[in-house]
Design an enzyme around this catalytic site. Structure first.
Site, PDB file in Angstrom:
ATOM      1  CG  ASP A 252      29.445 -30.648  44.452  1.00 20.86           C
ATOM      2  OD1 ASP A 252      29.883 -31.892  44.469  1.00 20.86           O
ATOM      3  OD2 ASP A 252      28.203 -30.321  44.634  1.00 20.86           O
ATOM      4  CE  LYS A 274      27.110 -34.924  47.745  1.00 16.60           C
ATOM      5  NZ  LYS A 274      26.990 -34.715  46.037  1.00 16.60           N
ATOM      6  CE  LYS A 307      22.422 -37.561  42.795  1.00 17.36           C
ATOM      7  NZ  LYS A 307      23.705 -36.854  43.074  1.00 17.36           N
ATOM      8  N   GLY A 443      27.180 -28.370  50.595  1.00 18.75           N
ATOM      9  CA  GLY A 443      27.889 -28.149  49.532  1.00 18.75           C
ATOM     10  C   GLY A 443      28.214 -26.596  49.283  1.00 18.75           C
ATOM     11  NE  ARG A 444      25.384 -24.877  45.020  1.00 19.50           N
ATOM     12  CZ  ARG A 444      24.053 -24.975  44.142  1.00 19.50           C
ATOM     13  NH1 ARG A 444      24.220 -23.898  43.436  1.00 19.50           N
ATOM     14  NH2 ARG A 444      23.259 -25.682  44.378  1.00 19.50           N
TER      15      ARG A 444
HETATM   16  O1  S5P Z   1      18.770 -34.917  46.133  1.00 18.11           O
HETATM   17  C1  S5P Z   1      19.653 -34.707  45.991  1.00 18.11           C
HETATM   18  C2  S5P Z   1      20.617 -35.613  45.998  1.00 18.11           C
HETATM   19  C3  S5P Z   1      22.049 -35.194  46.114  1.00 18.11           C
HETATM   20  S1  S5P Z   1      23.079 -36.479  46.169  1.00 18.11           S
HETATM   21  N1  S5P Z   1      19.952 -33.472  46.030  1.00 18.11           N
HETATM   22  C4  S5P Z   1      21.327 -32.863  45.840  1.00 18.11           C
HETATM   23  O2  S5P Z   1      21.440 -31.775  45.930  1.00 18.11           O
HETATM   24  N2  S5P Z   1      22.373 -33.902  46.001  1.00 18.11           N
HETATM   25  C5  S5P Z   1      23.795 -33.446  46.064  1.00 18.11           C
HETATM   26  O3  S5P Z   1      24.154 -32.824  47.016  1.00 18.11           O
HETATM   27  C6  S5P Z   1      24.282 -32.796  44.796  1.00 18.11           C
HETATM   28  O4  S5P Z   1      24.624 -33.417  43.568  1.00 18.11           O
HETATM   29  C7  S5P Z   1      25.245 -31.796  45.285  1.00 18.11           C
HETATM   30  O5  S5P Z   1      26.421 -32.315  45.200  1.00 18.11           O
HETATM   31  C8  S5P Z   1      24.984 -31.745  46.506  1.00 18.11           C
HETATM   32  C9  S5P Z   1      24.451 -30.291  47.262  1.00 18.11           C
HETATM   33  O6  S5P Z   1      25.232 -29.142  46.871  1.00 18.11           O
HETATM   34  P1  S5P Z   1      24.810 -27.782  47.389  1.00 18.11           P
HETATM   35  O7  S5P Z   1      25.944 -27.071  47.125  1.00 18.11           O
HETATM   36  O8  S5P Z   1      23.309 -27.443  46.880  1.00 18.11           O
HETATM   37  O9  S5P Z   1      24.575 -27.715  48.988  1.00 18.11           O
END
Ligand code: S5P
Length: 473
Positions: A252, A274, A307, A443-444
């Site tokens: 992201d 992703k 999505k 992600g982060r």
């Molecule tokens: O339920 C969900 C579905 C998705 S696809 N929760 C999520 O967080 N995601 C995706 O996963 C969200 O759009 C983001 O790209 C990633 C999580 O990122 P993070 O930085 O919180 O690990």
């Protein structure tokens, strides 16, 4: 004078196809009779007669294709295919490990009807497995013809799973013919009939539902590759086994250069990257071309987390066209289950022959999510009915036991339980061992770390170790 069927049974007995003694069947069941039709390949004329009798016993007249159930069903199906000028398919026992990795050989088109050919049924499990594979290819498979029904519950089992079986002969009838022509004694016949009555094969439905071997959580990624014909699932299972990685990085980031640099750094450790392509402030078609090259170089797939959540016609135009032309470069996309399966059909209509697939967002990681149990059930049903395009689910729990489907779990980070906007995190270990994730999406936890390369390596190792523990526990 013996009838055609009687003569055929006598000939089969003469060449040793019907044997009496103590035998152990494939299922482990002990049996006083063994029917081994494999050797008819050494008797072409007899094989032709068997083929004719089976063709005469077919439930309907109008099939587009026939498919032999490996192995003995194959030569018989071949004989029928050439005689009736009816195209044939072959379903492999195991997927080959090279080339196209196809599970089914031969030409077919969606919706064609296919008759399955099998030598003998006990529980019906081989016919059932073949039917499942053919149904995944969108073929119409409702009928099977077998030479011998051992009368041990196979036909009823298959009926309960929606498959209609016709047999040339059953065990009682076969014993009656052998007795009539003095090939066996009354005592042998009685012992066989008594045996089949007392040894009904267990219910296929129950077996499919409860069999530990069929449980997604206990199967290796390698073995799951052969449970599906979906081309992207197969590729992904293959990459996961080869790279020993069930890590997907959520890239992201908002600049193309950042995206490409991140993909290079984490590439060796991931099975999937992703993207949210619409957050790039400087998107260009060149960036996806470069991303595709990096994906090939490091052997990972690209997953655009779009999505999709609209009617089929709208998502089709969003998927194929517009500034992003997603179908051109993303192996996978996410869809919401909300619109019903028109969303999947809409996307599928654009993929035209390219290996593409989608993942249904069935359960979300964010607090206050509206994904109820009913909704999740609906998503699972949608996946089963559209398994040619759906490769699995985004979920937070073990929503499907089906080894064909891959469960992707986002909201994964070590040492942090939430963000300020409702995201909720679990560790990779908890995601895999407690929630049933196959692939963890991070992600982060990686993109914001000082060293994304080491962080990806660390998450990859932790998630894969948890998976290894899960399949061996
Ligand atoms: O339920 C969900 C579905 C998705 S696809 N929760 C999520 O967080 N995601 C995706 O996963 C969200 O759009 C983001 O790209 C990633 C999580 O990122 P993070 O930085 O919180 O690990």
């Amino acid at each position: 004078m013996a009838s055609k069927l009687e003569q055929c049974v006598l000939d089969l007995f003469k060449i040793g196809v019907v044997k009496f003694g103590d035998f152990t069947l494939k299922s482990g069941m002990k049996s006083p009779i063994y029917f081994d039709l494999r050797m008819i390949i050494s008797f072409p004329k007899l094989m032709e007669t068997v083929g004719e009798l089976m063709w005469e016993a077919r439930p309907r007249n109008d099939y587009d294709l026939i498919c032999g159930v490996a192995y003995t069903g194959l030569p018989i199906a071949t004989v029928i295919s050439t005689k009736q000028d009816l195209p044939m398919l072959i379903r492999r026992k195991e997927a080959k490990g090279y080339g196209t990795k196809k599970l089914v050989e031969g030409n077919y088109a969606e919706g064609q009807s296919c008759l399955m050919i099998e030598d003998v049924i006990v529980s019906g499990s081989s016919v059932f497995d073949t039917a499942e594979t053919l149904k995944d290819l969108e073929l119409d498979v409702k009928d099977a013809v077998v030479f011998l029904d051992r009368e041990q519950g196979g036909a009823a089992n298959l009926k309960s799973m929606g498959i209609n079986v016709k047999s040339v002969i059953n065990m009682t009838e076969m014993m009656a013919i052998l007795l009539k022509f003095n090939s066996i004694t009354q005592k042998v016949s009685d012992s066989v009939i008594d045996f089949v009555k007392k040894n009904i094969a267990s219910s296929l439905k129950k077996k499919v539902e409860s069999d530990g071997i069929m449980d997604r959580l206990k199967c290796t990624f390698e073995s799951r590759e052969s449970t599906t014909v979906q081309p992207v699932s197969r590729k992904l299972f293959n990459i996961m086994s080869a790279k020993q990685s069930n890590l997907c990085v959520a890239a992201d980031v908002t600049k193309s250069a950042e995206l490409l640099s991140l993909a290079e750094k984490v590439g060796p450790y991931i099975c999937l990257l992703k993207t949210h392509i619409d957050i790039l402030s400087d998107f260009s078609t060149e960036v996806v071309e470069e991303l595709k090259n990096i994906a090939v170089k490091h052997n990972f797939l690209i997953f655009e987390d779009r999505k999709f959540g609209d009617i089929g016609n709208t998502v089709a135009t969003q998927y194929s066209g517009g500034p992003f032309n997603i179908v051109d470069w993303a192996d996978l996309v996410t869809v919401h289950g909300l619109p019903g399966d028109g969303v999947i059909k809409g996307l599928g209509s654009c993929a035209s022959g390219q290996p593409r697939g989608c993942i249904i967002v069935s359960q979300m990681s964010s607090s206050g999510t509206l994904t109820s149990d009913e909704y999740i059930k609906g998503c699972c049903k949608m996946a089963e009915e559209n398994a040619h395009f759906v490769i699995g689910f985004v979920a937070q729990s073990n929503i499907s036991k089906d080894p064909r489907f891959i469960v992707f779990t986002p909201g994964v980070q070590s040492g942090c339980t939430s963000d300020v906007l409702g995201q909720q995190y679990v560790t990779p270990r908890a995601a895999v061992l407690e929630r049933g994730a196959d692939v963890v999406i991070v992600g982060r936890g990686i993109t914001k770390s000082d060293d994304p390369c080491s962080a990806a390596k660390h998450y990859k190792e932790e998630a894969f170790k948890a998976y290894q523990e899960r399949i061996t526990s």
